[in-house]
Write a protein that holds these residues in place. Sequence first.
Motif, mmCIF file in Angstrom:
data_model
loop_
_atom_site.group_PDB
_atom_site.id
_atom_site.type_symbol
_atom_site.label_atom_id
_atom_site.label_comp_id
_atom_site.label_asym_id
_atom_site.label_seq_id
_atom_site.Cartn_x
_atom_site.Cartn_y
_atom_site.Cartn_z
ATOM 1 N N LYS A 50 24.692 39.691 43.215
ATOM 2 C CA LYS A 50 24.519 39.674 41.772
ATOM 3 C C LYS A 50 23.065 39.943 41.381
ATOM 4 N N HIS A 250 33.672 30.884 30.125
ATOM 5 C CA HIS A 250 33.630 32.244 30.657
ATOM 6 C C HIS A 250 33.820 33.233 29.514
ATOM 7 N N THR A 594 37.577 30.814 41.510
ATOM 8 C CA THR A 594 37.157 32.204 41.672
ATOM 9 C C THR A 594 36.144 32.585 40.586
ATOM 10 N N ASP A 595 35.539 33.735 40.749
ATOM 11 C CA ASP A 595 34.595 34.255 39.761
ATOM 12 C C ASP A 595 35.399 34.965 38.674
ATOM 13 N N GLN A 598 33.850 38.176 36.925
ATOM 14 C CA GLN A 598 33.468 39.264 37.825
ATOM 15 C C GLN A 598 34.243 39.151 39.138
#
Length: 609
Positions: A50, A250, A594-595, A598
Amino acid sequence: MCGIVAAVAQRDVAPLLIAGLKALEYRGYDSSGVAVLDRGTIRRVRAKGKVREMEALYLADPLPGGTGIAHTRWATHGVPNEANAHPHIAGRVAIVHNGIIENYVSLRAELQAGGHVFTSETDTEVMAALIDRHIGQGMKLREAVLATVRELEGAYAIAVISSDEPDRVVGARRGAPLLVGVGIGENFLGSDAQALIQVTNRMIYLDEDDVVEITRDSVQVYGLDGMPVERAVHESELSTDAVERGEYRHYMQKEIFEQPRAVADTLEARIGPHGVLPNIFGIDSGALLQATRGLHIVACGTSYHAGLVAKYWIEEYARLPVAVEVASEYRYRETVVPEGTLFVAISQSGETADTLAAMRESRRRGYLGTLAICNVPESSVVREADLKLMTRAGPEIGVASTKAFTTQLAGLALLTLELARRHGLDDDRYAALCAELQRLPRAIGEALQMEPAIIELAADFIQRQHALFLGRGVQYPVALEGALKLKEISYIHAEAYAAGELKHGPLALVDENMPVVAVAPNGPLLDKLKSNLQEVRARGGRLIVFADGAAGMDDMAGSGTMLRVESGGSFIAPAVFTVPLQLLAYHVAVLRGTDVDQPRNLAKSVTVE
């Protein structure tokens, strides 16, 4: 699918470039890098992962300088590692690149034969070496870039700096987006307005094969022949607030909850008490829509699912034949185009490479015209289409598309109504459908109130590895979209089927460990769907049924779960039933850690083939 930022300014540009990369990280996040000209020397920092990984290296050893380029990468040529990360340097040249160069193998062999030693596996380094070679032959940077792009086959957006000319950046584009940010005493390049809105809202959108040279005080665009051309300056309506996450955990969650407003904005000033307003697809669009005798809809991913919903709508209400095709397949087969067929391209970004190429290919195949349904007014798809409808979703940062889908459905519903009115739908039915569509923002808002129940349901998915989604009729594409969302962000293998196909294979997978999600609004196919669900119950499958209060549904889930969705009507039901499936995918992903925004291996704007 990479992100590009470049700047020429009187201040140190590295912090601006890194901030721009953070705004673009949704476009690619395998690796990132920055290169800055410092007193005639190119200094560079790159890192796998990242942007924050690269930023930490930069903060440990800052790069001063007023000219620089930066990049966040989604890997195409070469694995994600520091050596393959951009910017790439060859001699006195550094470059960042989005796209794919199709003839890079032959160019690379030619350069190696001439003694160049490559340090990466990328096609991008080939361009850097070519530009450096041309400069060595006496060309200025702009001339060298022009000479190089004339040799390239494929797609590119590039930004280039040279230690010989430390006060300028040269960019070029073909098949991938690039724009100029116009400042005061400073100018910028970016692959997306979101990267530049922090520093300016004045943008120049480059056309195909444009080459641009920026300094602190000037911007000049050139054609591929090297002659100056004029491009208009636009004021972007994007705001910095629009790309902030705010109170949400998010971006995806924020975008799910923005859907009532986004859909309302999409419908605003386009439908009124007496129906769809005139010319919402462009001035004089009426004649083309009146002449339409069929449609070919081409799209990718989530947009493809929106097109599948539209097929059911248009064929039912307008009685026109509709074919829906994945853009990457459309390009490589010969289609039959009946007389009077309208080509419809659906794209969130308007830069999706396969969709854009398909629309360009459609010009050769003899369509009546082209219509773009898109979220980005200045995008290539929109600029090249005959007719267009903006979906007004606003920026969508989360890789898994949510509000783009529901606003595309709103736009396609408007298209359906306009075609239906022109092709014989009776006035009473038309008025009822228009009234139903106007209720859509409220119905989506009511569906969002299901979140607490969805959170509770999501806990049952944490240890699951597979899931089935079922729907019939117009709800089958909704099931496809629900399965896509779950697999994208939770990494649970999920597949969708038309429920009638269950007994033709998928039923073999059903056991007590297999969640089966069914989309079950009231309608003529509901009894058929009930029979399919009984087949699941008989095999011990774990049923999760989303229903809207139809008779006999209360005990259909058996020992599973039934959640009630107020659809607002059969016409708008596909958009409404999508919302709880989005929430389910989101909360399962959160619980699995999880992300969400992304997800691995994916990027938002797919600008490579």
